[in-house]
Design a protein around this motif. Structure first.
Motif, PDB file in Angstrom:
ATOM      1  N   PRO A 284      30.238  47.188  47.811  1.00 41.85           N
ATOM      2  CA  PRO A 284      31.549  46.532  47.723  1.00 41.85           C
ATOM      3  C   PRO A 284      31.509  45.182  47.020  1.00 41.85           C
ATOM      4  CG  PRO A 284      30.680  46.391  49.955  1.00 41.85           C
ATOM      5  CD  PRO A 284      29.783  47.321  49.218  1.00 41.85           C
ATOM      6  N   HIS A 285      30.317  44.612  46.859  1.00 47.33           N
ATOM      7  CA  HIS A 285      30.213  43.310  46.206  1.00 47.33           C
ATOM      8  C   HIS A 285      29.750  43.438  44.758  1.00 47.33           C
ATOM      9  CE1 HIS A 285      31.074  41.364  49.987  1.00 47.33           C
ATOM     10  NE2 HIS A 285      30.141  42.098  50.559  1.00 47.33           N
ATOM     11  N   ASP A 286      29.861  44.647  44.209  1.00 47.57           N
ATOM     12  CA  ASP A 286      29.621  44.853  42.782  1.00 47.57           C
ATOM     13  C   ASP A 286      30.954  44.646  42.061  1.00 47.57           C
ATOM     14  OD1 ASP A 286      29.629  46.348  40.214  1.00 47.57           O
ATOM     15  OD2 ASP A 286      27.577  46.852  40.788  1.00 47.57           O
ATOM     16  N   PHE A 287      31.043  43.585  41.294  1.00 50.72           N
ATOM     17  CA  PHE A 287      32.293  43.221  40.629  1.00 50.72           C
ATOM     18  C   PHE A 287      32.789  44.342  39.713  1.00 50.72           C
ATOM     19  CE2 PHE A 287      34.414  41.407  36.876  1.00 50.72           C
ATOM     20  CZ  PHE A 287      35.494  40.780  37.479  1.00 50.72           C
ATOM     21  N   LEU A 288      31.883  45.011  39.003  1.00 58.14           N
ATOM     22  CA  LEU A 288      32.304  46.018  38.034  1.00 58.14           C
ATOM     23  C   LEU A 288      32.897  47.253  38.706  1.00 58.14           C
ATOM     24  CD1 LEU A 288      29.465  45.864  35.351  1.00 58.14           C
ATOM     25  CD2 LEU A 288      31.803  44.984  35.175  1.00 58.14           C
ATOM     26  N   PHE A 289      32.397  47.642  39.868  1.00 50.58           N
ATOM     27  CA  PHE A 289      32.986  48.786  40.561  1.00 50.58           C
ATOM     28  C   PHE A 289      34.414  48.466  41.005  1.00 50.58           C
ATOM     29  CE2 PHE A 289      28.562  50.431  41.970  1.00 50.58           C
ATOM     30  CZ  PHE A 289      28.412  51.069  40.752  1.00 50.58           C
ATOM     31  N   CYS A 290      34.612  47.251  41.509  1.00 55.55           N
ATOM     32  CA  CYS A 290      35.962  46.847  41.916  1.00 55.55           C
ATOM     33  C   CYS A 290      36.885  46.771  40.703  1.00 55.55           C
ATOM     34  CB  CYS A 290      35.907  45.505  42.629  1.00 55.55           C
ATOM     35  SG  CYS A 290      34.940  45.519  44.167  1.00 55.55           S
ATOM     36  N   LEU A 291      36.364  46.266  39.606  1.00 55.59           N
ATOM     37  CA  LEU A 291      37.148  46.196  38.368  1.00 55.59           C
ATOM     38  C   LEU A 291      37.520  47.587  37.885  1.00 55.59           C
ATOM     39  CD1 LEU A 291      38.187  44.532  35.883  1.00 55.59           C
ATOM     40  CD2 LEU A 291      35.925  44.952  34.864  1.00 55.59           C
ATOM     41  N   GLU A 292      36.576  48.527  37.964  1.00 56.58           N
ATOM     42  CA  GLU A 292      36.843  49.872  37.448  1.00 56.58           C
ATOM     43  C   GLU A 292      37.922  50.574  38.251  1.00 56.58           C
ATOM     44  OE1 GLU A 292      36.315  53.155  34.820  1.00 56.58           O
ATOM     45  OE2 GLU A 292      36.096  50.973  34.758  1.00 56.58           O
ATOM     46  N   GLU A 293      37.978  50.343  39.549  1.00 58.05           N
ATOM     47  CA  GLU A 293      39.062  50.955  40.317  1.00 58.05           C
ATOM     48  C   GLU A 293      40.419  50.440  39.826  1.00 58.05           C
ATOM     49  OE1 GLU A 293      40.812  51.471  44.863  1.00 58.05           O
ATOM     50  OE2 GLU A 293      39.018  50.252  44.538  1.00 58.05           O
ATOM     51  N   ALA A 294      40.522  49.143  39.580  1.00 62.83           N
ATOM     52  CA  ALA A 294      41.771  48.586  39.061  1.00 62.83           C
ATOM     53  C   ALA A 294      42.082  49.150  37.675  1.00 62.83           C
ATOM     54  CB  ALA A 294      41.681  47.066  39.012  1.00 62.83           C
ATOM     55  N   ASN A 295      41.047  49.286  36.820  1.00 62.33           N
ATOM     56  CA  ASN A 295      41.247  49.858  35.488  1.00 62.33           C
ATOM     57  C   ASN A 295      41.822  51.272  35.569  1.00 62.33           C
ATOM     58  OD1 ASN A 295      40.229  47.607  34.134  1.00 62.33           O
ATOM     59  ND2 ASN A 295      38.163  48.428  33.987  1.00 62.33           N
ATOM     60  N   LEU A 296      41.270  52.055  36.461  1.00 60.50           N
ATOM     61  CA  LEU A 296      41.715  53.445  36.600  1.00 60.50           C
ATOM     62  C   LEU A 296      43.135  53.523  37.156  1.00 60.50           C
ATOM     63  CD1 LEU A 296      38.374  54.956  37.904  1.00 60.50           C
ATOM     64  CD2 LEU A 296      39.538  55.617  35.790  1.00 60.50           C
ATOM     65  N   ALA A 306      48.760  48.519  40.008  1.00 63.44           N
ATOM     66  CA  ALA A 306      47.524  48.184  39.310  1.00 63.44           C
ATOM     67  C   ALA A 306      47.425  46.681  39.110  1.00 63.44           C
ATOM     68  CB  ALA A 306      47.471  48.899  37.967  1.00 63.44           C
ATOM     69  N   ALA A 307      48.557  46.040  38.756  1.00 62.05           N
ATOM     70  CA  ALA A 307      48.548  44.587  38.586  1.00 62.05           C
ATOM     71  C   ALA A 307      48.133  43.908  39.897  1.00 62.05           C
ATOM     72  CB  ALA A 307      49.929  44.102  38.150  1.00 62.05           C
ATOM     73  N   ALA A 308      48.627  44.422  41.009  1.00 58.49           N
ATOM     74  CA  ALA A 308      48.250  43.860  42.314  1.00 58.49           C
ATOM     75  C   ALA A 308      46.758  44.041  42.580  1.00 58.49           C
ATOM     76  CB  ALA A 308      49.075  44.519  43.414  1.00 58.49           C
ATOM     77  N   ALA A 309      46.197  45.168  42.115  1.00 56.01           N
ATOM     78  CA  ALA A 309      44.770  45.409  42.313  1.00 56.01           C
ATOM     79  C   ALA A 309      43.941  44.378  41.547  1.00 56.01           C
ATOM     80  CB  ALA A 309      44.410  46.824  41.858  1.00 56.01           C
ATOM     81  N   TYR A 310      44.357  44.057  40.323  1.00 52.83           N
ATOM     82  CA  TYR A 310      43.652  43.012  39.571  1.00 52.83           C
ATOM     83  C   TYR A 310      43.790  41.653  40.256  1.00 52.83           C
ATOM     84  CZ  TYR A 310      43.074  46.165  35.547  1.00 52.83           C
ATOM     85  OH  TYR A 310      42.718  47.204  34.717  1.00 52.83           O
TER      86      TYR A 310
END
Length: 416
Positions: A284-296, A306-310
């Motif tokens: 959960p503390h991997d920034f890129l995994f959290c970013l990828e969920e928002a991207n998807l 999606a904006a709220a996720a970012y």
């Protein structure tokens, strides 16, 4: 060789195919992060070393300096072991790709990165370290294989090292033809590993990626590749990647990342989100995994969700120590895309500009942000500020794809 013949029309097609295959193969190799996870899978014994496992815990959260410190100790304690050297090589390559904002899959969500001009500033010292490490793996593996040509650990280490060098050459140097041939050599090594030991599941990452990429090509291209003995199957590739995702000792998370990438390219966003959430649950503390969920979620059309996720991601990043390493410019860029899609042009432009001027933002991302900000400004009829953004984009690279777009938009406002 038919793909090299200068006298046949296949030559032109082969150049296109080389770029396509190299691009898809290298991005799949480059966007992965390793982790530990019928028949019992086999792996190099060094993968179970406590210091190696500790190092990769830092790798998983993008703390590359600590990871490298630990892996260099492992390398020093195991002279001549290609696995130890390949671990250091892996961390060096990923650290540099992350530094240059080249681990965000948004960059690879369409084919423009293959055909466009996206130069990135190469650090000669880093390049020399990466190439020297890959050469060292080659020599150490060759020494082992000269005594036993069925040494699967040596074959696997060499294949993985070749794929890492291929990734660097393609993404940073944009040397698609060279990276293409190196990717083929990597596949040859990993395929041989599976022939010798079908339970060496880590090798399925490279072989499964190869199968999927070739299988995903249009029929005409697959026929041309077939003349050179290169064949593949999307179904078979996904099966291998899923098996590695579920059971591979060292490449489970890597395989899941590649699966999510391919699903994203196929617009299967909900399936990709499911995979990414599984990865995020582990780290959960991997920034890129959290970013990828928002991207998807953005790609899936969730709009303001999606904006709220970012925005949530940015709030988490503001918490001291929540992400050991984060590149906020990537989140601001995604936020800009999400807001622009909802016609919130002013907020989108601000997000893009924030991304562009975030300290450490990569050169290519900065240009993309400035051009996108200018477009948003044009859409809200703020031409003076749009011109400023376009001029700034041109100043960072007038002969790049984004620079060329900016020059055109300086002449006439952007309209959707």
């Amino acid at each position: 060789m038919i793909l090299r013949s200068p006298q046949t029309p296949i030559r032109c097609h082969s150049r296109i195919l080389s770029r396509l295959f190299a691009g898809f193969a290298l991005l799949a190799f480059a966007l992965v992060i390793p982790a530990a996870g019928a028949d019992q899978p086999h792996a190099d014994p060094l993968a179970s070393d406590p210091t190696v496992r500790e190092a990769y815990q830092h790798f998983y959260v993008l703390d590359y300096p600590t990871c490298l410190t630990l892996l260099r100790k492992v390398q020093a304690a195991h002279p001549g072991d290609p696995a130890a050297t390949s671990f250091v090589l892996e961390a060096e390559v990923f650290a540099e790709l992350y530094r240059q904002d080249l681990l965000d899959t948004t960059f690879y969500a369409n084919d423009g990165f293959l055909t466009g001009k996206h130069p990135t500033p190469e650090d000669p010292a880093v390049r020399d370290r990466i190439f020297a490490l890959e050469d060292q793996v080659e020599h150490e593996s060759a020494a082992r294989l000269s005594h036993n040509n069925r040494d699967v650990d040596a074959l696997y280490a060499r294949g993985w090292a070749r794929s890492l060098r291929s990734s660097y050459m393609g993404l940073v140097q944009r040397s698609f033809n060279a990276s293409f041939h190196l990717a083929l050599a990597a596949h040859s090594d990993e395929a041989k590993v599976l022939q010798i030991d079908p339970n060496y599941l880590d090798a399925k990452l490279v072989v499964g990626t190869y199968q999927y990429v070739i299988g995903a090509l249009p029929w005409g291209f697959k026929i041309l590749f077939g003349f050179a003995g290169i064949t593949g199957s999307k179904t078979r590739g996904m099966e291998m990647l899923h098996d590695a995702f579920n059971r591979a000792p060292m490449t489970s998370i890597e395989s899941g990342t590649v699966i999510a990438l391919f699903l994203r390219r196929e617009s299967k966003y909900q399936e990709a989100i499911t995979v990414v959430r599984a990865l995020k649950a582990k780290y959960p503390h991997d920034f890129l995994f959290c970013l990828e969920e928002a991207n998807l979620r953005k790609d899936a059309g969730e709009g303001m969700g999606a904006a709220a996720a970012y925005q949530d991601l940015l709030q988490q990043a503001a918490k001291p120590g929540y992400f050991p390493s984060s590149h906020l410019e990537l989140a601001y860029f995604g936020l800009g895309d999400a807001l622009r899609g909802q016609r919130h042009y002013s907020e989108a432009a601000e997000a893009y500009e924030h991304a562009a001027y975030t300290q450490g933002a990569g050169a290519e991302l900065k240009r993309r942000c400035l051009v996108s900000a200018g477009k948003a400004r044009d859409l809200m009829n703020d031409r003076p500020h749009a011109i400023q953004d376009y001029q700034a984009a041109v100043a960072t690279g007038s002969d790049t794809t984004q620079g060329e777009i900016a020059r055109k938009l300086l002449k006439s406002p952007y309209r959707e």
